[in-house]
Design a protein around this motif. Structure first.
Motif, PDB file in Angstrom:
ATOM      1  N   ALA A 149      12.187  -4.734 -10.106  1.00 55.88           N
ATOM      2  CA  ALA A 149      12.653  -5.444  -8.811  1.00 55.88           C
ATOM      3  C   ALA A 149      11.813  -4.793  -7.626  1.00 55.88           C
ATOM      4  O   ALA A 149      11.080  -5.915  -6.990  1.00 55.88           O
ATOM      5  N   PRO A 150      11.226  -3.517  -7.517  1.00 57.93           N
ATOM      6  CA  PRO A 150      10.489  -3.179  -6.323  1.00 57.93           C
ATOM      7  C   PRO A 150       8.997  -3.760  -6.514  1.00 57.93           C
ATOM      8  O   PRO A 150       8.496  -4.293  -5.564  1.00 57.93           O
ATOM      9  N   LEU A 151       8.428  -3.901  -7.835  1.00 57.31           N
ATOM     10  CA  LEU A 151       7.273  -4.606  -8.151  1.00 57.31           C
ATOM     11  C   LEU A 151       7.166  -6.045  -8.002  1.00 57.31           C
ATOM     12  O   LEU A 151       6.086  -6.530  -7.486  1.00 57.31           O
ATOM     13  N   MET A 152       7.916  -6.751  -8.225  1.00 61.38           N
ATOM     14  CA  MET A 152       8.466  -8.161  -7.999  1.00 61.38           C
ATOM     15  C   MET A 152       8.416  -8.448  -6.573  1.00 61.38           C
ATOM     16  O   MET A 152       7.589  -9.484  -6.062  1.00 61.38           O
ATOM     17  N   LEU A 153       9.031  -7.604  -5.776  1.00 60.08           N
ATOM     18  CA  LEU A 153       9.130  -7.724  -4.393  1.00 60.08           C
ATOM     19  C   LEU A 153       7.946  -7.679  -3.701  1.00 60.08           C
ATOM     20  O   LEU A 153       7.411  -8.291  -2.787  1.00 60.08           O
ATOM     21  N   SER A 154       7.048  -6.669  -4.138  1.00 57.03           N
ATOM     22  CA  SER A 154       5.763  -6.346  -3.551  1.00 57.03           C
ATOM     23  C   SER A 154       4.766  -7.444  -3.793  1.00 57.03           C
ATOM     24  O   SER A 154       3.921  -7.689  -2.968  1.00 57.03           O
ATOM     25  N   GLY A 155       4.796  -8.143  -4.962  1.00 57.29           N
ATOM     26  CA  GLY A 155       4.019  -8.967  -5.577  1.00 57.29           C
ATOM     27  C   GLY A 155       4.250 -10.328  -4.261  1.00 57.29           C
ATOM     28  O   GLY A 155       3.400 -11.093  -4.172  1.00 57.29           O
ATOM     29  N   ALA A 156       5.603 -10.456  -4.163  1.00 55.86           N
ATOM     30  CA  ALA A 156       5.967 -11.539  -3.465  1.00 55.86           C
ATOM     31  C   ALA A 156       5.756 -11.663  -1.788  1.00 55.86           C
ATOM     32  O   ALA A 156       4.964 -12.488  -1.174  1.00 55.86           O
ATOM     33  N   LEU A 157       5.693 -10.406  -1.588  1.00 50.35           N
ATOM     34  CA  LEU A 157       5.008 -10.096   0.038  1.00 50.35           C
ATOM     35  C   LEU A 157       3.499 -10.238   0.151  1.00 50.35           C
ATOM     36  O   LEU A 157       2.957 -10.521   1.145  1.00 50.35           O
ATOM     37  N   ILE A 200       0.997  -1.244  -0.040  1.00 51.61           N
ATOM     38  CA  ILE A 200       0.140   0.009   0.009  1.00 51.61           C
ATOM     39  C   ILE A 200       0.892   1.429   0.071  1.00 51.61           C
ATOM     40  O   ILE A 200       0.582   2.364  -0.608  1.00 51.61           O
ATOM     41  N   TYR A 201       1.852   1.164   0.725  1.00 50.14           N
ATOM     42  CA  TYR A 201       2.800   2.550   0.877  1.00 50.14           C
ATOM     43  C   TYR A 201       3.464   2.677  -0.485  1.00 50.14           C
ATOM     44  O   TYR A 201       4.043   3.883  -0.736  1.00 50.14           O
ATOM     45  N   PHE A 202       3.591   1.680  -1.388  1.00 49.50           N
ATOM     46  CA  PHE A 202       4.324   1.937  -2.652  1.00 49.50           C
ATOM     47  C   PHE A 202       3.316   3.084  -3.388  1.00 49.50           C
ATOM     48  O   PHE A 202       3.508   3.753  -4.013  1.00 49.50           O
ATOM     49  N   PHE A 203       2.198   2.755  -3.074  1.00 43.30           N
ATOM     50  CA  PHE A 203       1.107   3.740  -3.839  1.00 43.30           C
ATOM     51  C   PHE A 203       0.850   5.162  -3.202  1.00 43.30           C
ATOM     52  O   PHE A 203       0.797   6.112  -4.053  1.00 43.30           O
ATOM     53  N   ILE A 204       1.371   5.095  -1.886  1.00 41.50           N
ATOM     54  CA  ILE A 204       1.391   6.622  -1.341  1.00 41.50           C
ATOM     55  C   ILE A 204       2.724   6.980  -1.520  1.00 41.50           C
ATOM     56  O   ILE A 204       2.684   8.532  -1.533  1.00 41.50           O
ATOM     57  N   LEU A 253      10.803   0.705   5.703  1.00 41.26           N
ATOM     58  CA  LEU A 253      11.750  -0.216   4.851  1.00 41.26           C
ATOM     59  C   LEU A 253      11.345  -0.004   3.454  1.00 41.26           C
ATOM     60  O   LEU A 253      12.066  -0.346   2.534  1.00 41.26           O
ATOM     61  N   GLY A 254       9.954  -0.025   3.222  1.00 42.26           N
ATOM     62  CA  GLY A 254       9.620  -0.105   1.737  1.00 42.26           C
ATOM     63  C   GLY A 254      10.040   1.151   1.167  1.00 42.26           C
ATOM     64  O   GLY A 254      10.635   1.068  -0.126  1.00 42.26           O
ATOM     65  N   SER A 255       9.962   2.303   1.365  1.00 44.49           N
ATOM     66  CA  SER A 255      10.413   3.687   0.811  1.00 44.49           C
ATOM     67  C   SER A 255      11.910   3.453   0.630  1.00 44.49           C
ATOM     68  O   SER A 255      12.350   3.903  -0.437  1.00 44.49           O
ATOM     69  N   THR A 256      12.618   3.139   1.739  1.00 44.46           N
ATOM     70  CA  THR A 256      13.939   2.992   1.530  1.00 44.46           C
ATOM     71  C   THR A 256      14.499   1.839   0.537  1.00 44.46           C
ATOM     72  O   THR A 256      15.234   2.103  -0.222  1.00 44.46           O
ATOM     73  N   THR A 257      13.881   0.770   0.720  1.00 46.15           N
ATOM     74  CA  THR A 257      14.145  -0.362  -0.230  1.00 46.15           C
ATOM     75  C   THR A 257      14.034  -0.072  -1.403  1.00 46.15           C
ATOM     76  O   THR A 257      14.755  -0.357  -2.506  1.00 46.15           O
ATOM     77  N   THR A 258      12.636   0.649  -2.017  1.00 48.29           N
ATOM     78  CA  THR A 258      12.464   0.959  -3.200  1.00 48.29           C
ATOM     79  C   THR A 258      13.496   1.689  -3.993  1.00 48.29           C
ATOM     80  O   THR A 258      14.049   1.720  -4.969  1.00 48.29           O
ATOM     81  N   GLY A 259      13.843   2.932  -3.249  1.00 44.52           N
ATOM     82  CA  GLY A 259      14.833   3.847  -3.546  1.00 44.52           C
ATOM     83  C   GLY A 259      16.342   3.174  -3.687  1.00 44.52           C
ATOM     84  O   GLY A 259      16.789   3.419  -4.743  1.00 44.52           O
TER      85      GLY A 259
END
Length: 459
Positions: free
Chosen positions: A428-436, A277-281, A410-416
């Motif tokens: 990579a960020p979107l694949m990780l999101s799908g796995a979670l 969700i925080y990817f969208f935010i 973690l999400g904001s930093t990891t995506t960056g």
């Protein structure tokens, strides 16, 4: 996880199947449905909360030149909010259980509104980081305050739908922020966006203080509405049946809540859900601009679509969970069905990297966000469903929200970091999101055993 010794609770309240399907008929008329006005006030508060929170995500691409912000700092700036927001959940939940949701939500709203206005005056990275930390602390009481309010005002059979109403403030705020903030930036620049959204938050605080009432206060629950919600399992502190405790039962300390497997399942599952969700935010506007080539006009229009679709997903999730209860499903089966199915469907976010069309990617992202929102209605109901007493609802809400917002850090930093490592690719960020998303579904399905009040534990 080892389960501590339990003490029988002869009169421990429990949101049973009978409470969800029997009891007095639903009262008719506005006078006997005050609970829906209260949850609408919570919805407005969360909408303003998320508009203020999303303002920087939309403004950041336009702040970089003025404040000399390099790519390596953008993820840090976005994540700083979640440091204090996550840590603030723990004391906020306990304070709400002690002093009430009305007072604590108002205090938090006053803080975050003033900080949002102040962000429009920042002149460098240092002051911007401080503003983000202060904003996180101010917004911390919002989620557990709303969860506490619904637990007191609503019966079990309406709880998921009511929670979906206020929780939709997150989607509404995100959706409203995209066109409103981009319009303000186009009109007077990014500083004006913070000044206006902060001023709106101050207006909401005034409305909340004037209009919100405690269930037992004058103008709160009518006799008919009280009978209806009490028979349906509302977690009213004033309800004598909920204060009855067997003499041999120990007091439930705040730290004792962490002894339960269910609590850890709630924390891990919500962590996975909120990571996505925080990817969208946070990063979604940058994804549309950088990966799909959207200009300011397209960002303002298309950027609102996932949030709008997610509003329908949230309401559908709340309605589905409550409908299953009314049809005789147990609370455990109804909640877990919605949690697991929603999390599994949300994993389609990973497929957005496989489609060449920006519109197909936007469609997949919208389905993912709506599925997350579908699950979130039941997630928001869990604190009231499993709290050992009414005096632990906000504490449990704060605990699970603490874990979920570690995902923000973690999400904001990891995506960056992933964007930097893979040359600004979002694969990579979107694949990780799908796995979670899949991990979250497994957690709610396997780690959370039964959705029922926690057994009181001996120290």
């Amino acid at each position: 996880m080892k389960t501590p010794r339990t003490v029988p609770a002869t009169d421990q309240p429990s949101p049973t199947q009978d409470e969800a399907t029997t009891g007095p008929p639903r009262p008719r008329g506005l006078r006997h449905n005050t609970r829906w006005l209260m949850v609408f006030l919570c919805f407005l508060g969360m909408t303003v909360n998320y508009v203020d929170r999303a303002t920087i995500s939309i403004s950041l691409p336009y702040m970089t030149d003025d404040l000399h912000i390099g790519p390596e700092w953008q993820g840090v700036i976005l994540s700083m909010f979640f440091v204090t927001y996550a840590l603030g959940q723990l004391p906020a939940g306990a304070l709400i259980d002690r002093y009430g949701e009305k007072r604590m939500f108002a205090i938090g709203g006053l803080i975050w509104s003033l900080v949002t206005v102040g962000t429009g005056f920042v002149r460098g990275i240092g002051t911007l980081l401080f503003a983000r930390l202060a904003l996180g602390a101010g917004e911390a009481p919002a989620y557990p305050s709303c969860a506490k309010s619904v637990s007191r005002w609503f019966p079990v059979r309406e709880r998921a739908l009511a929670n979906s109403v206020w929780d939709n403030g997150a989607r509404a705020g995100t959706a409203v922020a995209a066109p409103v903030v981009t319009a303000l930036i186009a009109w007077q620049g990014w500083r004006m966006a913070f000044w206006v959204t902060g001023a709106v938050a101050l207006l909401w605080v005034a409305l909340w203080l004037k209009t919100y009432r405690e269930p037992s206060a004058r103008g709160g629950l009518s006799a008919e509405e009280r009978a209806y919600v009490t028979a349906g399992g509302a977690r009213l502190e004033e309800n004598p049946a909920e204060k009855t405790t067997a003499p041999e039962e120990p007091a439930v300390r705040w730290r004792d809540l962490f002894r339960h497997r269910t609590v850890w399942g709630m924390m891990i599952g919500f962590f996975c859900l909120n990571y996505v969700i925080y990817f969208f935010i946070t990063w979604f506007p940058s994804y549309l601009v950088d990966a799909r080539g959207f200009d300011l006009l397209k960002l303002g229009f298309y950027g609102a679509l996932p949030g709008i679709v997610a509003i329908g997903g949230s309401l559908l999730g709340g309605w589905t969970s409550d409908t299953l209860l009314r049809r005789g499903w147990s609370v455990t089966r109804a909640r877990k069905t919605c949690l697991v199915c929603g999390m599994l469907f949300s994993s389609v976010i990973a497929f957005a990297v496989l489609v060449p069309s920006a519109m197909w990617a936007l469609a997949l992202l919208s389905v993912s966000y709506a599925s997350l929102a579908f699950s979130a209605a039941s997630v928001a109901s869990l604190p009231a469903d499993v709290a050992p007493t009414p005096r632990h609802v906000a504490s449990l809400g704060g605990i699970q929200n603490f874990a979920s917002n570690l995902a923000g850090v973690l999400g904001s930093t990891t995506t960056g970091l992933l964007l930097g490592f893979f040359h600004h690719s979002f694969v990579a960020p979107l694949m990780l999101s799908g796995a979670l998303c899949i991990v979250g579904a497994l957690t709610y399905g396997l780690v959370v055993k039964r959705v029922e009040p926690l057994r009181l534990t001996a120290a």
